[in-house]
Design a protein around this motif. Structure first.
Motif, PDB file in Angstrom:
ATOM      1  N   SER A 105       0.838  -1.200   0.000  1.00 58.02           N
ATOM      2  CA  SER A 105       0.000   0.000   0.000  1.00 58.02           C
ATOM      3  C   SER A 105       0.870   1.245   0.000  1.00 58.02           C
ATOM      4  O   SER A 105       2.040   1.215   0.395  1.00 58.02           O
ATOM      5  N   TYR A 106       0.274   2.334  -0.469  1.00 58.87           N
ATOM      6  CA  TYR A 106       0.885   3.657  -0.404  1.00 58.87           C
ATOM      7  C   TYR A 106       0.078   4.496   0.574  1.00 58.87           C
ATOM      8  O   TYR A 106      -1.158   4.426   0.587  1.00 58.87           O
ATOM      9  N   ARG A 107       0.760   5.281   1.382  1.00 57.45           N
ATOM     10  CA  ARG A 107       0.101   6.246   2.267  1.00 57.45           C
ATOM     11  C   ARG A 107       0.036   7.559   1.500  1.00 57.45           C
ATOM     12  O   ARG A 107       1.057   8.074   1.038  1.00 57.45           O
ATOM     13  N   MET A 108      -1.174   8.067   1.337  1.00 59.98           N
ATOM     14  CA  MET A 108      -1.416   9.293   0.591  1.00 59.98           C
ATOM     15  C   MET A 108      -2.020  10.347   1.522  1.00 59.98           C
ATOM     16  O   MET A 108      -2.581  10.017   2.563  1.00 59.98           O
ATOM     17  N   VAL A 109      -1.924  11.590   1.093  1.00 58.84           N
ATOM     18  CA  VAL A 109      -2.631  12.673   1.763  1.00 58.84           C
ATOM     19  C   VAL A 109      -3.251  13.539   0.672  1.00 58.84           C
ATOM     20  O   VAL A 109      -2.628  13.793  -0.366  1.00 58.84           O
ATOM     21  N   ASP A 110      -4.512  13.944   0.877  1.00 56.58           N
ATOM     22  CA  ASP A 110      -5.145  14.803  -0.127  1.00 56.58           C
ATOM     23  C   ASP A 110      -4.894  16.266   0.218  1.00 56.58           C
ATOM     24  O   ASP A 110      -4.298  16.595   1.248  1.00 56.58           O
ATOM     25  N   GLU A 111      -5.342  17.143  -0.651  1.00 51.94           N
ATOM     26  CA  GLU A 111      -5.049  18.578  -0.487  1.00 51.94           C
ATOM     27  C   GLU A 111      -5.715  19.187   0.739  1.00 51.94           C
ATOM     28  O   GLU A 111      -5.330  20.276   1.166  1.00 51.94           O
ATOM     29  N   ASP A 112      -6.664  18.469   1.344  1.00 50.60           N
ATOM     30  CA  ASP A 112      -7.296  18.936   2.582  1.00 50.60           C
ATOM     31  C   ASP A 112      -6.591  18.389   3.823  1.00 50.60           C
ATOM     32  O   ASP A 112      -7.029  18.625   4.948  1.00 50.60           O
ATOM     33  N   GLY A 113      -5.520  17.608   3.611  1.00 49.95           N
ATOM     34  CA  GLY A 113      -4.771  17.060   4.734  1.00 49.95           C
ATOM     35  C   GLY A 113      -5.270  15.713   5.236  1.00 49.95           C
ATOM     36  O   GLY A 113      -4.810  15.229   6.264  1.00 49.95           O
TER      37      GLY A 113
END
Length: 130
Positions: A105-113
């Protein structure tokens, strides 16, 4: 796309596609060393930019031994992927058996945090000497 990247998983409108190749020229079966390269394409189908923060891999060799790999980013980068955009990279995996598999898996963050995990599809590592 399915022919180029036969392994795919989609999580929260983010698709991870993987193509794998056995590299006979970098392998040495007489020394129990087999090597594969894998090409990953991460496609952001959402309406928000996302950034890849880290990776977690589960590598299983032909004996069933599990190797866990965790780290920041991929290939030295923490790419920001725009809505509708994609990011490609190539990496490799050595094993001391002629077959195995990888997933993770990849840990992602969106533009809202908001942080979230995106599945990497399981794919097989197969050499021509199985």
């Amino acid at each position: 796309m399915a022919m180029l990247f036969p392994n795919v998983a989609t999580t929260r409108d983010v698709s991870v596609r993987v193509a794998v190749s056995y590299l006979a020229e970098q392998s040495d079966p007489s020394s129990e060393r087999w090597f594969w390269s894998y090409h990953v394409r991460i496609e952001n189908g959402s309406d928000r930019a996302i950034q890849l923060l880290s990776r977690s891999w589960r590598i299983v060799d032909g004996r069933g031994t599990v190797h866990e790999v965790h780290g920041e980013g991929v290939v030295g980068e923490m790419p920001l992927i725009a809505p509708g955009g994609s990011f490609d990279y190539v990496s490799g995996c050595p094993l001391d058996t002629p077959s195995g598999s990888m997933s993770g898996s990849y840990r992602m963050v969106d533009e809202d945090g908001n942080a979230f995990d995106v599945a990497i599809p399981r794919f097989h590592l197969l050499s021509s000497v199985n």
